[in-house]
Design an enzyme around this catalytic site. Structure first.
Site, PDB file in Angstrom:
ATOM      1  N   ILE A   1       0.837  -1.198   0.000  1.00  0.00           N
ATOM      2  CA  ILE A   1       0.000   0.000   0.000  1.00  0.00           C
ATOM      3  C   ILE A   1       0.874   1.252   0.000  1.00  0.00           C
ATOM      4  O   ILE A   1       1.868   1.320   0.720  1.00  0.00           O
ATOM      5  CB  ILE A   1      -0.898   0.016   1.249  1.00  0.00           C
ATOM      6  CG1 ILE A   1      -1.872  -1.144   1.201  1.00  0.00           C
ATOM      7  CG2 ILE A   1      -1.631   1.342   1.375  1.00  0.00           C
ATOM      8  CD1 ILE A   1      -2.687  -1.305   2.452  1.00  0.00           C
ATOM      9  N   CYS A   2       0.463   2.232  -0.792  1.00  0.00           N
ATOM     10  CA  CYS A   2       1.075   3.564  -0.742  1.00  0.00           C
ATOM     11  C   CYS A   2      -0.072   4.577  -0.818  1.00  0.00           C
ATOM     12  O   CYS A   2      -1.230   4.216  -0.632  1.00  0.00           O
ATOM     13  CB  CYS A   2       2.106   3.751  -1.851  1.00  0.00           C
ATOM     14  SG  CYS A   2       1.426   3.740  -3.514  1.00  0.00           S
ATOM     15  N   LEU A   3       0.232   5.811  -1.104  1.00  0.00           N
ATOM     16  CA  LEU A   3      -0.806   6.840  -1.134  1.00  0.00           C
ATOM     17  C   LEU A   3      -1.746   6.690  -2.321  1.00  0.00           C
ATOM     18  O   LEU A   3      -2.962   6.693  -2.169  1.00  0.00           O
ATOM     19  CB  LEU A   3      -0.179   8.240  -1.121  1.00  0.00           C
ATOM     20  CG  LEU A   3      -1.179   9.395  -1.139  1.00  0.00           C
ATOM     21  CD1 LEU A   3      -2.048   9.387   0.117  1.00  0.00           C
ATOM     22  CD2 LEU A   3      -0.442  10.717  -1.280  1.00  0.00           C
TER      23      LEU A   3
END
Length: 111
Positions: free
Chosen positions: A73-75
């Site tokens: 997960i990232c932004l």
């Protein structure tokens, strides 16, 4: 190892926020945002390994279960792309969260 694995674009397998939510108990979450971003808000149960620190050694230190899928997960689902490629190269069943934390917040009503 090819530098192409590190490019933050292209297609990798994805899970939606809804599917992640319904399967959270059987999925491992690796948040590849910075420590500051992670501290500000993250999905419960996630571990933080910034993409700038991503390596075989760092992943090994997380002691991930190879029998459980991993979601990176990232932004906004860009930094997680190379993380998924690296995890798959290490033998993990890995996905990214489609749309990243922005999609998670929209789905969960957060930020």
């Amino acid at each position: 190892m090819s530098f192409l694995r590190w490019l933050p674009f292209g297609k990798v397998p994805e899970l939606t926020a809804e599917r992640l939510d319904t399967q959270k108990s059987s999925i491992q979450i690796v948040d590849v945002r910075t420590a500051k971003e992670f501290e500000a808000d993250h999905i419960a149960g996630a571990v933080n390994l910034p993409i700038t620190h991503f390596s075989r050694h760092a992943v090994a230190e997380l002691e991930l279960d190879r029998d459980k899928p991993v979601v990176a997960i990232c932004l906004s689902a860009h930094r997680s792309i190379p993380a998924v490629r690296q995890l798959r190269g290490m033998g993990f069943e890995a996905y990214q969260l489609a749309g990243g934390m922005k999609a998670w917040w929209k789905y969960s009503g957060g930020n």
